[in-house]
Scaffold this active site. Structure first.
Site, mmCIF file in Angstrom:
data_model
loop_
_atom_site.group_PDB
_atom_site.id
_atom_site.type_symbol
_atom_site.label_atom_id
_atom_site.label_comp_id
_atom_site.label_asym_id
_atom_site.label_seq_id
_atom_site.Cartn_x
_atom_site.Cartn_y
_atom_site.Cartn_z
ATOM 1 C CB SER A 158 74.563 -7.813 82.193
ATOM 2 O OG SER A 158 73.429 -7.141 81.736
ATOM 3 C CB SER B 298 75.011 -6.970 77.252
ATOM 4 O OG SER B 298 75.732 -7.824 78.087
ATOM 5 C CG ASP C 41 78.589 -6.019 78.291
ATOM 6 O OD1 ASP C 41 77.791 -6.704 78.959
ATOM 7 O OD2 ASP C 41 78.788 -6.191 77.081
#
Lengths: 367, 367, 367, 367
Positions: free
Chosen positions: B247, B285, B287
């Site tokens: 991430s 991830s 983000d």
């Protein structure tokens, strides 16, 4: 503790057909647990109390199946509050693990505690669960509780997780709802359910709320402006408490077949259920809703790259929307009906709604 | 610890003018603190280590002004992660208090610790701060760290809060970034800044990232496909680690005059900065980006019911957008450049990017 | 056309203080215009009629100031409908130009017509207005109108733009509201306003709705379940019309100082106003709301790169939220009260609510 | 018209495997049609021309199946533009009917025209399609076209709908892309596709863009800063055109099994594809993306209340994300490569990118 009558038993005329328990646990698999913390009296000393708080835990598929995801959607009607885990719920429309509801300053600890519980779970597999994103939500009990003492501990969270059971659900001053105030009456935990028919199949939706919102004047019960008649013992609107309103967390679980995007629709209807009790959703309120469906498994890391999801054809979905609004409304009134008068920090007292007075007003309006 | 050269010093050709430190602390008032936890070696024992983790704290207006809000907007490019506090940021476009970044299974404890720190703050006023909604974010360090041991404690969070300073910011294996992996090189904490002109006034934006994302093959540095050349020592894509991606948390602070809705726009541009380094933002991830402006005070509970906010006329805002993309990109490359090879739990080793090898590839592509 | 009494004049007990006209035009500068198209009878022939439709135009700052923007936020409670222009409203929190409301299959033409009108406007400057993004919204009048004939023309849109005036606003079967159905009574255009105090200043919010939603059984008027008593002449729920529900477009304008993100909050409260009339917001409904503030100018292309915006301190905003809910609720009931029985395509008849019957039910419930 | 070479044929090194046509029509069923309007020269007279515009139509399942829905999700990276139909796409995750892309001031008329076409469709059933919510999108061609003349007519829209075909797709100055400008080169329509593998099944994603965005200096082709080398004939940044940036509409269609919420994820990746070409997504740009899947039918009004949807397990979805970024990037470069120099209103000329110059810069950077 004697249990007060529920709203429906008082004769308040709700619509729709409830499940057998009129509770979130009417949906198969759902388990609810509480840790209730009531300790001390008198003057507030941060860290010493008095303590009027707790933790509520909901396992959407039961304790044993904590790692089996549910499909989910959420809605924030007014975001002055916290519910963790929503980035992934927005992204994937699903999550796994228990849901915690506690006080505002213990929401991080409850998140921490859920992880502890999951890591110690017999089915925990560190290879498969590389990371977890728990759902922990809150409303603020500062009027009665030493909230800045952060009295909820890991042990309290673990105990609530472990104590969760199917069956009847305690209401009022229990778990995270212990120190809550709703329409300036004593509030707290409430639940309700509805059965509804999509096509020719019948399903159930159960709602649990932690009700801690609203100004007295706005309280409406089934359309009757109760708050304008029952004006005694209101706690806000004073010099010290000019405009404090609290929050409501609403959790809905259904066994109907729904996609993630449909569950977002359900979550929005929970806001309409809150609206039916009179509040315009005030600035200080964290009115945050999470809706889940247990109908479909959530296929996450399977060897197979595809999975099937059963959903409701939108043209048939309206009975679910109505059931959601109704169950949310009734869960809030149940929280009010169940909660008992409580005195907390610095001698603050929040009075329970008087059942006889309530029904007298209802009668006056032809109910 | 010797400090490795920063990306710009290696000769990587970034655009734009940086602030004097090329760091988030180029924005006046910003203070950053770290607690770094490195302990033990060898086989993983949950709760015993090895420990490779920490906490990063950012005070947008400095420690002393922890209760003075900043305007804010956020964006989740891929929400497989956590950043608390976003309900209120979405609703009010503002928040107050320090920001924590730590590992995924300590994000709740960091939330808890921030509250502890705020409640003990000399300016804490329980009458004014009835409740607080901290921002705590995370990325996952399970490859190197005993993440399920939840080794971050309240004391660690308080120490990071207290240790925060203006001035140069440590990068690489520090704070929450300690155990991070980025494009399968050692990742971690990175920062950068840009100066930009709106009309005829010059402002600064600073970005700090906790970079823990990306597959080696995708790494692009200023458009050069570095990841296809530097293929040694990649950590995923093996039988045991088929497709783990981590991430990135990105925090941007500017002194430019911006409204909340404009800060949401800035947060979206941070995603483009990540994209410049090559990643398509993968499923695993988180983000998640938060952008803040310190230009205007946030008027919250004043006796007055109205306040003024200075904003940038949209027709002039483009230099800020470009600066945001550039600073985010450079902060990520700085994290890569600064981080040093680390061996963690079960002997897992993540190698730092070799500066000479990197610059050799850059040269091959005319840079 | 004789004008029927408005809901408040019938004795329905609404809360709050209205502006002098109890209309959206109580906000200074607002102008409203209508083109109403009623033509033909009998069997439907696509393209020939019968026609029961029209266009409603709202100039938030008046015709002359069509290029001066307003700050805005929107909310879709259930998005089975259209409102153009929302990408930029979401992005910039502002827009300019008139707002059109018409039928579903003329919403594109209304968009086109607004542009024609703006391009011909004396203040149009092609150098400054390189492109424009009009707001055009709709609800569906297919039950009464030959909607597939797309009978609204450019000339009709221009006429509605030009005819707009301050002062009293026609309600019921006018403009875009001509062929609408609400809770299976004749619906259409309705308006209301509220005065409210933020701090010690008083402001006004005006709401205009095009009300075309709801199932009879759900109709609630000030909490009284009117729809369960007035069951005659319901139009849906038959074999041919099993579950058609229509939509509601709600437009709110206030002179209070609000930022874009605050106007999103106002738009969400309009959904609560709809909820007060009983609907759970059904699947087939486009329940879409737009809230604007005229308090601040929108600085767009000025030589200067910065501008100031006055906003309401959130701790003082609750009276606006309540006013929004109340004005939306009353505007809907006003649409019902004003609309007259209409027969349209294929002899379909939609009956007006009978005022005496309505008030008899209200009385039965102590109102 | 001689067709210029496509970007890949020039030797630009794209990644990934394309479908046979490297076009949106590589997805089975997709049909694309254009009406291109080029008329007149010289001085602008509003309503008289010169005309440099058109309409592009995409039938996701082909003309015949216009009433069969597709699953869909959308993302607005910067909302200075229009795409109608998004309220229902956000709500239901699906829509039906053709998609139009045209110029900004004809987007309403294109919406109107789609409805005309659908109402005249042999499969139109007024009982089943009570209302329709078309998708009509735009970018602004004011630099070359008499946009305020609104030269697109219903007939033009119908012709584009009818002319749609599977097979190779024209690029550059065709349809809605006729008058577009991209990175200050001549832009317009571009398309590309990718094949990708989820688990062990292979699918295709096709992208079509109407590319009308970007400042020359920012242009990046496969990481090479082309815009800094090819500085001739830039059209903005002059006294008359200080900072105009245009927009990009991106349409992606895949045959992979995806839920609505997964298609929102795909739409977000299209923004990363735009970012790869260098733009920071400027204020004046409407960067709006729509992603669709034809894999599952959309069950809307069936007698049955439930249906099944096949989705991709998220852990396997990354190849789709990468394919989306790559196909979007290549579609933009294809638009640049295909478009030819055009002179429009008031003698404005926009030059095509010179293929030899482009490849010379690429070579300079080792490509």
């Amino acid at each position: 503790m004697t249990v007060r009558q529920r709203a429906r038993d008082l004769g308040i005329p709700f619509d729709g057909e409830t499940g057998p328990l009129n509770a979130i646990t009417d949906v198969a698999g759902v388990e609810v647990g509480f840790t209730t913390l009531i300790d001390g009296d008198g003057a507030l000393q941060i860290g010493k109390g008095p303590v009027r708080t707790g933790v509520t835990i909901i396992h959407p598929r039961g304790k044993d199946r904590a790692f089996d995801g549910v499909w989910a959607g959420r809605f924030s009607l007014n975001g002055n509050g916290e519910m963790t885990g929503v980035h992934w719920i927005d992204e994937a429309g699903a999550f796994s693990g228990p849901i915690a509801i506690t006080n505002t300053h213990s929401v991080g600890l409850a998140h921490h505690g859920i992880l502890r519980w999951m890591i110690a779970h017999p089915r925990f597999n560190a290879e498969a669960q590389l990371w977890m994103l728990p759902v922990s939500a809150e409303t603020c009990d500062e009027y009665l509780n030493d909230i800045n003492g952060q009295h909820v501990t890991e042990a309290h969270v673990l105990a609530a997780c472990d104590s969760a059971r199917p069956g009847p659900v305690a209401e009022g001053n229990v778990g995270g709802g212990t120190g809550m105030v709703c329409y300036e009456f004593k509030g707290g935990t409430g639940t309700a359910s509805r059965r509804f028919t999509l096509g020719d199949e019948t399903f159930t939706i159960g709602v649990l709320v932690q009700a801690n919102f609203g100004k007295r004047h706005d309280l409406s019960v089934r359309g009757v402006p109760v708050g304008r008649h029952l004006t005694d013992n209101a706690v806000w609107g004073t010099a010290q408490n000019p405009d404090v309103q609290g929050s409501i967390i609403g959790i809905a679980i259904t066994d109907a077949p729904l996609s993630a995007i449909q569950l977002q629709r359900v979550a929005r209807r929970m806001g309409l259920g809150v609206g039916r009790t009179g509040s315009p959703s005030e600035d200080g309120s964290g009115d945050i809703f999470l809706a889940m469906s247990t109908h479909n498994d959530v296929c996450e890391k399977a060897g197979t790259s595809e999975a099937m999801l059963r959903y409701t054809v939108n043209a048939h979905i309206n009975p679910l929307f109505l059931a959601t609004v109704e169950a949310t409304e009734e869960a809030i009134i149940n929280a009010l009906a169940a909660a008992e008068t409580m005195t907390g920090q610095n001698g603050h007292t929040v009075h329970a709604i008087n059942h006889d007075d309530l029904m007298a007003v209802m009668k006056q309006y032809g109910r």
